[in-house]
Design a protein around this motif. Sequence first.
Motif, PDB file in Angstrom:
ATOM      1  N   GLY A  85      13.438   1.424   9.894  1.00  0.00           N
ATOM      2  CA  GLY A  85      13.721   0.089  10.404  1.00  0.00           C
ATOM      3  C   GLY A  85      12.559  -0.510  11.172  1.00  0.00           C
ATOM      4  N   ALA A  86      12.867  -1.105  12.331  1.00  0.00           N
ATOM      5  CA  ALA A  86      11.845  -1.817  13.101  1.00  0.00           C
ATOM      6  C   ALA A  86      10.669  -0.928  13.488  1.00  0.00           C
ATOM      7  CB  ALA A  86      12.474  -2.428  14.356  1.00  0.00           C
ATOM      8  N   THR A  87      10.944   0.346  13.737  1.00  0.00           N
ATOM      9  CA  THR A  87       9.873   1.261  14.134  1.00  0.00           C
ATOM     10  C   THR A  87       8.768   1.332  13.092  1.00  0.00           C
ATOM     11  OG1 THR A  87      11.250   2.605  15.575  1.00  0.00           O
ATOM     12  CG2 THR A  87       9.358   3.701  14.551  1.00  0.00           C
ATOM     13  N   GLY A  88       9.127   1.337  11.816  1.00  0.00           N
ATOM     14  CA  GLY A  88       8.137   1.459  10.761  1.00  0.00           C
ATOM     15  C   GLY A  88       7.695   0.144  10.160  1.00  0.00           C
ATOM     16  N   ARG A  89       8.019  -0.983  10.805  1.00  0.00           N
ATOM     17  CA  ARG A  89       7.686  -2.290  10.228  1.00  0.00           C
ATOM     18  C   ARG A  89       6.986  -3.221  11.210  1.00  0.00           C
ATOM     19  NH1 ARG A  89      12.860  -3.825   6.417  1.00  0.00           N
ATOM     20  NH2 ARG A  89      13.709  -1.719   6.219  1.00  0.00           N
ATOM     21  N   ASN A  90       6.873  -2.848  12.453  1.00  0.00           N
ATOM     22  CA  ASN A  90       6.406  -3.764  13.491  1.00  0.00           C
ATOM     23  C   ASN A  90       4.899  -3.950  13.459  1.00  0.00           C
ATOM     24  OD1 ASN A  90       5.104  -1.788  15.496  1.00  0.00           O
ATOM     25  ND2 ASN A  90       7.126  -0.890  15.157  1.00  0.00           N
ATOM     26  N   GLY A  91       4.385  -4.700  14.416  1.00  0.00           N
ATOM     27  CA  GLY A  91       2.956  -4.994  14.454  1.00  0.00           C
ATOM     28  C   GLY A  91       2.095  -3.848  14.916  1.00  0.00           C
ATOM     29  N   GLY A  92       2.711  -2.757  15.377  1.00  0.00           N
ATOM     30  CA  GLY A  92       1.932  -1.612  15.830  1.00  0.00           C
ATOM     31  C   GLY A  92       1.211  -1.852  17.143  1.00  0.00           C
ATOM     32  N   GLN A  93       1.721  -2.767  17.951  1.00  0.00           N
ATOM     33  CA  GLN A  93       1.061  -3.114  19.210  1.00  0.00           C
ATOM     34  C   GLN A  93       1.736  -2.402  20.378  1.00  0.00           C
ATOM     35  OE1 GLN A  93       0.043  -7.169  19.808  1.00  0.00           O
ATOM     36  NE2 GLN A  93      -0.623  -7.478  17.716  1.00  0.00           N
ATOM     37  N   ILE A  94       0.945  -1.649  21.118  1.00  0.00           N
ATOM     38  CA  ILE A  94       1.440  -0.929  22.295  1.00  0.00           C
ATOM     39  C   ILE A  94       1.259  -1.846  23.495  1.00  0.00           C
ATOM     40  CG2 ILE A  94       1.190   1.116  23.739  1.00  0.00           C
ATOM     41  CD1 ILE A  94      -0.208   2.456  21.337  1.00  0.00           C
ATOM     42  N   ILE A  95       2.353  -2.357  24.021  1.00  0.00           N
ATOM     43  CA  ILE A  95       2.320  -3.308  25.116  1.00  0.00           C
ATOM     44  C   ILE A  95       3.128  -2.748  26.280  1.00  0.00           C
ATOM     45  CG2 ILE A  95       2.824  -5.686  25.822  1.00  0.00           C
ATOM     46  CD1 ILE A  95       2.817  -6.426  22.833  1.00  0.00           C
ATOM     47  N   GLY A  96       2.533  -2.735  27.459  1.00  0.00           N
ATOM     48  CA  GLY A  96       3.238  -2.261  28.640  1.00  0.00           C
ATOM     49  C   GLY A  96       4.283  -3.257  29.097  1.00  0.00           C
ATOM     50  N   GLY A  97       4.949  -2.906  30.148  1.00  0.00           N
ATOM     51  CA  GLY A  97       6.014  -3.764  30.646  1.00  0.00           C
ATOM     52  C   GLY A  97       7.345  -3.393  30.033  1.00  0.00           C
TER      53      GLY A  97
END
Length: 433
Positions: free
Chosen positions: A73-85
């Motif tokens: 699902g979303a885990t394998g389709r997202n932008g691959g951006q590691i963002i804090g917060g």
Amino acid sequence: MFGLRAPRESQEHTDSYYAASANWTTAYPALENDLSCDVVVVGGGFSGVNTALELAERGLDVILLEANRISWGATGRNGGQIIGGLGHDPDRFVKRIGEQGVRTIYQMGIEARDIIRERVERYAIECDLKWGYCDVALKPRHMKQFAQWRDFEKTIGNPHPYTLLGREELKEFVNSDRYLGGLHNTANGHIQPLNLCIGEAKALESHSGRIFEQSRVVALEQGDRPRVITEGGSVSAGQVVLAGNAYLGGLIPKLASRILPSCSSVIATEPLNAELADSLIPGDVAVCDPRTALDYFRLSADKRMLFGGLSNYTGLEPKNLEAVMRQKMEAVFPQLTAVRIDHAWSGWIGIGLNRMPQLGQLADNVTYIQAYSGHGVAPTHIMARITADKLTGSPERFDMMSKISHMPFPGGKLLRRPALAIGMAYFKARDAL
């Protein structure tokens, strides 16, 4: 205008760059028996895999159930951006969680990234991890917001500097004439998310965790020892963790009413020659802008442009997805006009009404995690940790997060999407001013 359609799905991975560049293809068995364990986790994305891993590292007998494939699902389709917060504006909830609770949320936002760093190092996961990030400004007011953001990061003790960049300074990192400036940091970064998740699944196996794919959960029987029922078997356990997020469907109506599956899309170009790639994003950073329906983009390890956005509340994607996304990409980088598009895909992100992750319990032995609102690569990891803490006797951070109330979307199944689409149209119009 463009026509819309439902994203095309099967039980295997969508046609994404991530699936095409996976380190290995998972082939865990389907559940075909009646089993028992300490904790059964439903959902094979970042939340589920990492909750299971955290628990298995602590010696619990854990079973993980995934309806399709790990990271499907979303885990394998997202932008691959590691963002804090963690979520949006925790200060709104100070009356419910107190000033210490707000400070704890900010600290968890920093810890979330550190967990990924630790996971990759401890288990030698090959996932193209790189640090470096730029938020980019389209309006003068964005630069003012970035300056405030830079100052705020200092106040919460973030050890990584945030640097405000003018138009020409930004081009050392993101070489586009579209932006007025930006905010650079080395706290955030980017990753091949599917490879990270399947690497974490291997780590779970190394701690004797049992994983079953193609094992869709069709029912949950609650009681002193709840039982999760799939199409081919069942698992009874002391504890159940529901981590299906936007893809949990209608299994638990109470949870479904508090999350809206929203569609976001990504394209991946053919590999660019090194000179062209380096001229576009010289800093090899991940990038996004601050709009409601934002653009986000970065280079892959093999120098493809991965360009995403087009978020909408319909849950649908454009019929001419590749053409629409190409137009958005070329508005930022006209140099890519003639470049071939090798992959185009969409997926659902789980939107919550207040834009904060939703943690809670349906019963003392049934816990849920969901609703990262498009900001989940790092937060999933800290939510998994504090959920595991809760189930192993350290409930403080989980209980604090669960004090934040999450209302169901108004309008029910029929009206909530149109109402939110109107709301998004308003914010898009405001962004254009």
